[in-house]
Design a protein around this motif. Structure first.
Motif, mmCIF file in Angstrom:
data_model
loop_
_atom_site.group_PDB
_atom_site.id
_atom_site.type_symbol
_atom_site.label_atom_id
_atom_site.label_comp_id
_atom_site.label_asym_id
_atom_site.label_seq_id
_atom_site.Cartn_x
_atom_site.Cartn_y
_atom_site.Cartn_z
ATOM 1 N N PHE A 103 0.958 -1.265 0.083
ATOM 2 C CA PHE A 103 -0.050 -0.054 0.049
ATOM 3 C C PHE A 103 1.094 1.188 0.037
ATOM 4 C CE2 PHE A 103 -2.910 3.136 2.170
ATOM 5 C CZ PHE A 103 -3.927 3.003 1.427
ATOM 6 N N HIS A 104 1.010 1.996 -1.175
ATOM 7 C CA HIS A 104 1.764 3.243 -1.285
ATOM 8 C C HIS A 104 1.207 4.294 -0.735
ATOM 9 C CE1 HIS A 104 4.716 0.690 -3.431
ATOM 10 N NE2 HIS A 104 3.720 0.305 -4.209
ATOM 11 N N ILE A 105 1.984 5.000 0.032
ATOM 12 C CA ILE A 105 1.434 6.553 0.820
ATOM 13 C C ILE A 105 2.474 7.425 0.398
ATOM 14 C CG2 ILE A 105 0.929 7.815 2.740
ATOM 15 C CD1 ILE A 105 0.187 5.045 4.084
ATOM 16 N N LEU A 106 1.967 8.624 -0.301
ATOM 17 C CA LEU A 106 2.840 9.772 -0.565
ATOM 18 C C LEU A 106 2.706 10.716 0.826
ATOM 19 C CD1 LEU A 106 4.901 11.685 -1.809
ATOM 20 C CD2 LEU A 106 2.850 12.469 -3.282
ATOM 21 N N LEU A 107 3.761 11.054 1.490
ATOM 22 C CA LEU A 107 3.719 11.989 2.559
ATOM 23 C C LEU A 107 4.585 13.183 2.098
ATOM 24 C CD1 LEU A 107 3.211 12.924 5.647
ATOM 25 C CD2 LEU A 107 5.326 11.842 6.187
ATOM 26 N N HIS B 257 -1.914 5.064 -3.185
ATOM 27 C CA HIS B 257 -3.003 4.344 -2.764
ATOM 28 C C HIS B 257 -3.792 5.686 -1.743
ATOM 29 C CE1 HIS B 257 -1.104 0.785 -3.602
ATOM 30 N NE2 HIS B 257 -2.279 0.476 -4.291
ATOM 31 N N LEU B 258 -2.797 6.662 -1.249
ATOM 32 C CA LEU B 258 -3.045 7.669 -0.231
ATOM 33 C C LEU B 258 -1.861 8.606 -0.271
ATOM 34 C CD1 LEU B 258 -4.756 8.786 2.163
ATOM 35 C CD2 LEU B 258 -3.388 7.510 3.561
ATOM 36 N N ILE B 259 -2.445 9.784 -0.244
ATOM 37 C CA ILE B 259 -1.488 10.954 -0.142
ATOM 38 C C ILE B 259 -2.047 11.799 1.142
ATOM 39 C CG2 ILE B 259 -0.846 13.256 -1.202
ATOM 40 C CD1 ILE B 259 -1.558 12.052 -3.743
ATOM 41 N N LEU B 260 -0.919 12.019 1.900
ATOM 42 C CA LEU B 260 -1.015 12.830 3.348
ATOM 43 C C LEU B 260 -0.228 14.050 2.948
ATOM 44 C CD1 LEU B 260 -0.421 10.062 5.878
ATOM 45 C CD2 LEU B 260 -2.603 11.198 5.178
ATOM 46 N N MET B 261 -0.859 15.294 3.126
ATOM 47 C CA MET B 261 -0.321 16.412 2.680
ATOM 48 C C MET B 261 -0.549 17.542 3.865
ATOM 49 S SD MET B 261 0.473 18.310 -0.399
ATOM 50 C CE MET B 261 -0.157 17.026 -1.461
ATOM 51 N N TYR C 184 -8.206 10.479 -8.524
ATOM 52 C CA TYR C 184 -8.604 9.219 -7.853
ATOM 53 C C TYR C 184 -8.282 8.926 -6.650
ATOM 54 C CZ TYR C 184 -4.884 6.589 -9.722
ATOM 55 O OH TYR C 184 -3.705 6.107 -9.705
ATOM 56 N N VAL C 185 -7.039 9.372 -6.130
ATOM 57 C CA VAL C 185 -6.134 8.727 -5.034
ATOM 58 C C VAL C 185 -6.747 9.720 -3.883
ATOM 59 C CG1 VAL C 185 -3.907 9.095 -3.974
ATOM 60 C CG2 VAL C 185 -3.992 8.941 -6.639
ATOM 61 N N PRO C 186 -7.133 8.830 -2.770
ATOM 62 C CA PRO C 186 -7.547 9.690 -1.414
ATOM 63 C C PRO C 186 -6.530 10.691 -1.041
ATOM 64 C CG PRO C 186 -7.941 7.039 -1.496
ATOM 65 C CD PRO C 186 -7.185 7.475 -2.623
ATOM 66 N N LEU C 187 -6.800 11.887 -0.862
ATOM 67 C CA LEU C 187 -5.818 12.846 -0.122
ATOM 68 C C LEU C 187 -6.337 13.512 1.128
ATOM 69 C CD1 LEU C 187 -3.858 15.252 -2.508
ATOM 70 C CD2 LEU C 187 -4.987 16.201 -0.213
ATOM 71 N N TYR C 188 -5.596 13.294 1.841
ATOM 72 C CA TYR C 188 -5.899 13.850 3.368
ATOM 73 C C TYR C 188 -5.046 14.707 3.833
ATOM 74 C CZ TYR C 188 -9.445 10.227 4.042
ATOM 75 O OH TYR C 188 -10.367 9.611 4.154
#
Length: 135
Positions: free
Chosen positions: A9-13, A54-58, A82-86
């Motif tokens: 599960f790939h996350i971009l922080l 799969h998720l971006i935390l910004m 489409y990528v969930p971004l929080y």
């Protein structure tokens, strides 16, 4: 054996504070979760466009390009929308949350955050229907 393999599960922080980057990375990375970090908005935008997450935390307050602007760009691009971004930020005024929502953010996590809150978000997204790239 291959049948049991689950893709990471790939996350971009995207976070300019090194301590928070390392805290989130160490909290969430466990072999089945991979956290890629960017220290500023432009770097985050470049990574979001060049890799699948799969998720971006910004964070909101970032050097070079603020998080709200990056969110707006990511959410307006069909390749990344489409990528969930929080948003992960200390900016907790109602107007800040409205700006993030108008930019397309899927959620808002206030700093200081609880580790359990982040881990629950990741587990919820992993368990739910996975958003995939448009065909």
């Amino acid at each position: 054996m291959a049948g049991n393999y689950q893709a990471p599960f790939h996350i971009l922080l995207v976070e300019d504070e090194p301590v928070i980057r390392e805290l989130v990375r160490s909290m969430l990375s466990d072999g089945s979760v991979d956290v890629v970090c960017a220290a500023n908005g432009l770097e985050g935008l470049k990574l979001a466009r060049s890799q699948t997450f799969h998720l971006i935390l910004m964070d909101v307050v970032l050097p070079q390009l603020d998080g709200i602007s990056v969110c707006r760009i990511i959410k307006s691009d069909p390749a990344t929308s489409y990528v969930p971004l929080y948003m992960l930020t200390a900016k907790a005024k109602k107007s800040d949350m409205e700006s993030a929502t108008l930019a397309g953010a899927d959620g808002y996590i206030h700093k200081p955050f609880r580790g359990a809150e982040l881990m629950a978000l990741v587990e919820r997204l992993r368990a739910g229907p996975v958003k995939t790239e448009p065909a």
